[in-house]
Design a protein around this motif. Structure first.
Motif, PDB file in Angstrom:
ATOM      1  N   GLY A 169      25.405 -11.623  38.284  1.00 54.57           N
ATOM      2  CA  GLY A 169      24.194 -11.520  39.173  1.00 54.57           C
ATOM      3  C   GLY A 169      23.045 -11.641  38.162  1.00 54.57           C
ATOM      4  O   GLY A 169      22.114 -12.450  38.052  1.00 54.57           O
ATOM      5  N   SER A 170      23.094 -10.976  37.072  1.00 53.73           N
ATOM      6  CA  SER A 170      22.019 -10.788  36.074  1.00 53.73           C
ATOM      7  C   SER A 170      22.219 -12.076  35.361  1.00 53.73           C
ATOM      8  O   SER A 170      20.862 -12.449  34.861  1.00 53.73           O
ATOM      9  CB  SER A 170      22.236  -9.522  35.110  1.00 53.73           C
ATOM     10  N   ALA A 180      19.031 -17.647  34.328  1.00 58.13           N
ATOM     11  CA  ALA A 180      19.393 -19.030  33.888  1.00 58.13           C
ATOM     12  C   ALA A 180      18.130 -19.807  34.040  1.00 58.13           C
ATOM     13  O   ALA A 180      17.787 -20.593  33.053  1.00 58.13           O
ATOM     14  CB  ALA A 180      20.400 -19.501  34.666  1.00 58.13           C
ATOM     15  N   PRO A 181      17.258 -19.757  35.078  1.00 58.49           N
ATOM     16  CA  PRO A 181      16.070 -20.531  35.202  1.00 58.49           C
ATOM     17  C   PRO A 181      14.996 -20.030  34.266  1.00 58.49           C
ATOM     18  O   PRO A 181      13.972 -20.665  34.090  1.00 58.49           O
ATOM     19  CB  PRO A 181      15.650 -20.448  36.768  1.00 58.49           C
ATOM     20  N   VAL A 182      15.074 -18.672  33.874  1.00 60.03           N
ATOM     21  CA  VAL A 182      14.103 -18.399  33.091  1.00 60.03           C
ATOM     22  C   VAL A 182      14.427 -18.790  31.660  1.00 60.03           C
ATOM     23  O   VAL A 182      13.333 -19.102  30.969  1.00 60.03           O
ATOM     24  CB  VAL A 182      14.240 -16.638  32.700  1.00 60.03           C
ATOM     25  N   PHE A 189      23.972  -4.297  30.906  1.00 55.24           N
ATOM     26  CA  PHE A 189      24.397  -5.682  31.176  1.00 55.24           C
ATOM     27  C   PHE A 189      23.068  -6.376  31.970  1.00 55.24           C
ATOM     28  O   PHE A 189      23.343  -7.417  32.575  1.00 55.24           O
ATOM     29  CB  PHE A 189      25.655  -5.801  32.197  1.00 55.24           C
ATOM     30  N   SER A 190      22.068  -5.856  31.937  1.00 54.95           N
ATOM     31  CA  SER A 190      20.664  -6.078  32.845  1.00 54.95           C
ATOM     32  C   SER A 190      20.255  -7.411  32.307  1.00 54.95           C
ATOM     33  O   SER A 190      20.765  -7.894  31.429  1.00 54.95           O
ATOM     34  CB  SER A 190      19.610  -5.069  32.690  1.00 54.95           C
ATOM     35  N   TRP A 191      19.352  -7.851  33.095  1.00 51.47           N
ATOM     36  CA  TRP A 191      18.912  -9.438  32.749  1.00 51.47           C
ATOM     37  C   TRP A 191      18.082  -9.477  31.422  1.00 51.47           C
ATOM     38  O   TRP A 191      18.444 -10.565  30.698  1.00 51.47           O
ATOM     39  CB  TRP A 191      17.766  -9.835  33.966  1.00 51.47           C
ATOM     40  N   PRO A 192      17.318  -8.376  31.089  1.00 48.54           N
ATOM     41  CA  PRO A 192      16.965  -8.689  29.777  1.00 48.54           C
ATOM     42  C   PRO A 192      18.048  -8.866  28.530  1.00 48.54           C
ATOM     43  O   PRO A 192      17.950  -9.501  27.763  1.00 48.54           O
ATOM     44  CB  PRO A 192      16.033  -7.162  29.416  1.00 48.54           C
ATOM     45  N   VAL A 193      19.093  -8.108  28.780  1.00 43.34           N
ATOM     46  CA  VAL A 193      20.421  -8.251  27.808  1.00 43.34           C
ATOM     47  C   VAL A 193      20.758  -9.657  27.939  1.00 43.34           C
ATOM     48  O   VAL A 193      21.087 -10.107  26.675  1.00 43.34           O
ATOM     49  CB  VAL A 193      21.259  -7.126  27.995  1.00 43.34           C
ATOM     50  N   GLN A 194      20.869 -10.089  29.334  1.00 48.75           N
ATOM     51  CA  GLN A 194      21.623 -11.437  29.513  1.00 48.75           C
ATOM     52  C   GLN A 194      20.526 -12.575  28.897  1.00 48.75           C
ATOM     53  O   GLN A 194      21.071 -13.334  28.298  1.00 48.75           O
ATOM     54  CB  GLN A 194      21.898 -11.669  30.881  1.00 48.75           C
ATOM     55  N   LEU A 195      19.321 -12.162  28.719  1.00 47.23           N
ATOM     56  CA  LEU A 195      18.203 -12.944  28.021  1.00 47.23           C
ATOM     57  C   LEU A 195      18.622 -13.239  26.699  1.00 47.23           C
ATOM     58  O   LEU A 195      18.373 -14.165  25.990  1.00 47.23           O
ATOM     59  CB  LEU A 195      16.864 -12.642  28.490  1.00 47.23           C
ATOM     60  N   GLY A 196      18.681 -11.922  25.966  1.00 45.88           N
ATOM     61  CA  GLY A 196      18.795 -11.983  24.757  1.00 45.88           C
ATOM     62  C   GLY A 196      20.155 -12.540  24.154  1.00 45.88           C
ATOM     63  O   GLY A 196      20.189 -13.495  23.238  1.00 45.88           O
ATOM     64  N   GLN A 197      21.311 -12.375  25.134  1.00 45.19           N
ATOM     65  CA  GLN A 197      22.728 -13.136  24.735  1.00 45.19           C
ATOM     66  C   GLN A 197      22.414 -14.750  25.130  1.00 45.19           C
ATOM     67  O   GLN A 197      23.157 -15.382  24.401  1.00 45.19           O
ATOM     68  CB  GLN A 197      23.905 -12.571  25.527  1.00 45.19           C
TER      69      GLN A 197
END
Length: 233
Positions: free
Chosen positions: A216-217, A222-224, A44-52
């Motif tokens: 948190g991820s 979000a700003p990215v 569920f890390s930030w790269p995964v969240q970025l892709g989603q």
């Protein structure tokens, strides 16, 4: 019936072709390489969240738990980004094949802020700048043209600060955020202040004060996403 002039037909066809080309350019897929530590390696890390958050983009994640920017962590040289950057860039080029990366997102520094590296903190910004330059001057065309985004490390929570391993880390990553911003600007990179992520509560969005949970991820990226969309326009 009025006869259509050949010149008008050619212009009409040209207009259709240009409109179709413009539509294809707008729909061009973004390719992103993400380079991080354990916060970038969970399901569920930030790269995964970025892709989603950006389903039309393709995310190639080569994050690894324990990774530093330029220190020997846990006696494992493979965790030192500077030491293995050539290997990682080759791996990244192989992943993208004949395409190119639009963005390379780096979120490192948490492990460089461990108590064991307290006396080496002056080296951290310089190590980041070396890492950035190695990426920008990569021999792989698929990598060297990408826009680099630097995310400074999130804060350390109370649970982490209470351990010998991470004690004093919050002050160290706070200093990193200020130094990383200068490094990013000097090297024409986008900068995201992970230490001041809007809505991120490090004490409730981690189990240990270090590793971000799913919520948190999402806050971290979000700003990215906003920066990527603004830059890609």
């Amino acid at each position: 019936m009025k006869k259509i002039q050949p010149v008008f037909c050619i212009l009409l066809l040209l207009s259709f072709a240009l409109n179709a080309q413009s539509g294809n350019m707008q729909k061009k897929q973004l390719n992103m390489l993400t380079l991080g530590d354990s916060n970038g390696s969970f399901p569920f890390s930030w790269p995964v969240q970025l892709g989603q958050a950006m389903p039309d983009a393709q995310v190639f994640n080569i994050s690894k738990s324990g990774r530093t920017i330029g220190f020997l962590n846990l006696g494992d040289s493979s965790l030192n980004s500077l030491f293995v950057i050539d290997v990682n860039l080759r791996k990244a080029a192989e992943l993208i094949k004949d395409d190119s990366y639009n963005f390379i997102v780096i979120e490192l520094g948490t492990n460089d802020a461990k108590a064991v590296f307290d006396n080496c903190q002056k080296e951290v910004p310089g190590n980041l700048e070396i890492l950035i330059n190695k990426i920008k001057h990569s021999t792989y065309a698929s990598i060297s043209g990408a826009k680099i985004i630097i995310i400074s490390p999130p804060p350390f929570g109370a649970k982490a600060e209470a351990t010998v391993k991470y004690k004093g880390g919050d002050k160290r990553v706070e200093k990193m955020s200020k130094a990383f911003k200068k490094i990013a600007r000097r090297n024409n990179c986008l900068f995201i202040n992970g230490y001041k992520t809007p809505g991120l509560d490090i004490n409730t969005m981690t189990a240990d004060g270090i590793h971000l949970d799913e919520t948190g991820s999402k806050k971290l990226i979000a700003p990215v996403v906003e920066a990527i969309l603004s830059s890609a326009r």
